[in-house]
Design an enzyme around this catalytic site. Structure first.
Site, PDB file in Angstrom:
ATOM      1  N   HIS A   1       0.846  -1.193   0.000  1.00 38.22           N
ATOM      2  CA  HIS A   1       0.000   0.000   0.000  1.00 38.22           C
ATOM      3  C   HIS A   1       0.876   1.236   0.000  1.00 38.22           C
ATOM      4  CE1 HIS A   1       0.655  -1.342   4.129  1.00 38.22           C
ATOM      5  NE2 HIS A   1       0.665  -0.075   4.478  1.00 38.22           N
TER       6      HIS A   1
ATOM      7  N   HIS B   1       0.783   5.196   1.034  1.00 37.79           N
ATOM      8  CA  HIS B   1       0.064   6.214   1.817  1.00 37.79           C
ATOM      9  C   HIS B   1       0.086   7.547   1.075  1.00 37.79           C
ATOM     10  CE1 HIS B   1       0.021   4.144   5.860  1.00 37.79           C
ATOM     11  NE2 HIS B   1       1.059   3.507   5.344  1.00 37.79           N
TER      12      HIS B   1
END
Ligand code: AMP
Ligand code: ZN
Length: 137
Positions: A99, A101
């Site tokens: 992921h 951010h």
């Protein structure tokens, strides 16, 4: 992948505040909102982190960053943004599905660098819903 919270979010088995979706990528509000509009962009395919991806696999995710970063910046009236990915626990990774951010930054905000790597409280669902509406509205 079994027991991966982000795979479950992508599959719709766990609720999320979705910001964007296409065939390859899913983006949703981070449950902790280090700053207002804090968003995660993830590949739909499970990878532990960027160490396990090819350049092309990562490129399908990063290709979406400019559009999403500008959308969040404009709708949230942010002044800047930190874009980061934590690889392995030693670097602060706590969910082991790649992921990225997107952390909007606001002039005068304080303590963001310190809180990002600490355990953070979950944001109120009403706040998340409001932010989702602001970004998508
Ligand atoms: P990291 O610590 O870099 O691995 O980032 C993982 C992020 O996932 C943290 O910022 C968490 O707040 C966020 N997170 C964990 N569970 C959820 C969830 N169910 N929905 C949204 N964000 C989540
Ligand atoms: Zn996963």
């Amino acid at each position: 992948m079994d027991n991966c919270i982000f795979c479950k979010i992508i599959a719709g088995d766990i609720p999320s505040y979705k910001i964007y979706e296409d065939d390859d990528v899913y983006a949703f509000l981070d449950a902790t909102q280090v700053t207002k509009g804090h968003t995660l962009i993830v590949p739909k395919k499970h990878f532990r982190n960027i160490f396990e991806m090819t350049g092309d696999e990562l490129a399908t995710v990063t290709a979406k960053i400019p559009e999403l970063a500008n959308l969040i910046k404009d709708k949230m009236h942010a002044d800047g943004m930190n874009i980061m990915s934590n690889l392995e626990a030693a670097a602060g990774q706590s969910v082991f599905h790649t992921h990225i951010h997107l952390v909007p930054r606001y002039k005068g905000d304080t303590g963001v660098e310190e809180t990002f790597f600490r355990e953070k409280p979950m944001a109120d669902p009403a706040l998340l819903e409001g932010i989702q509406k602001e970004i998508l509205g």
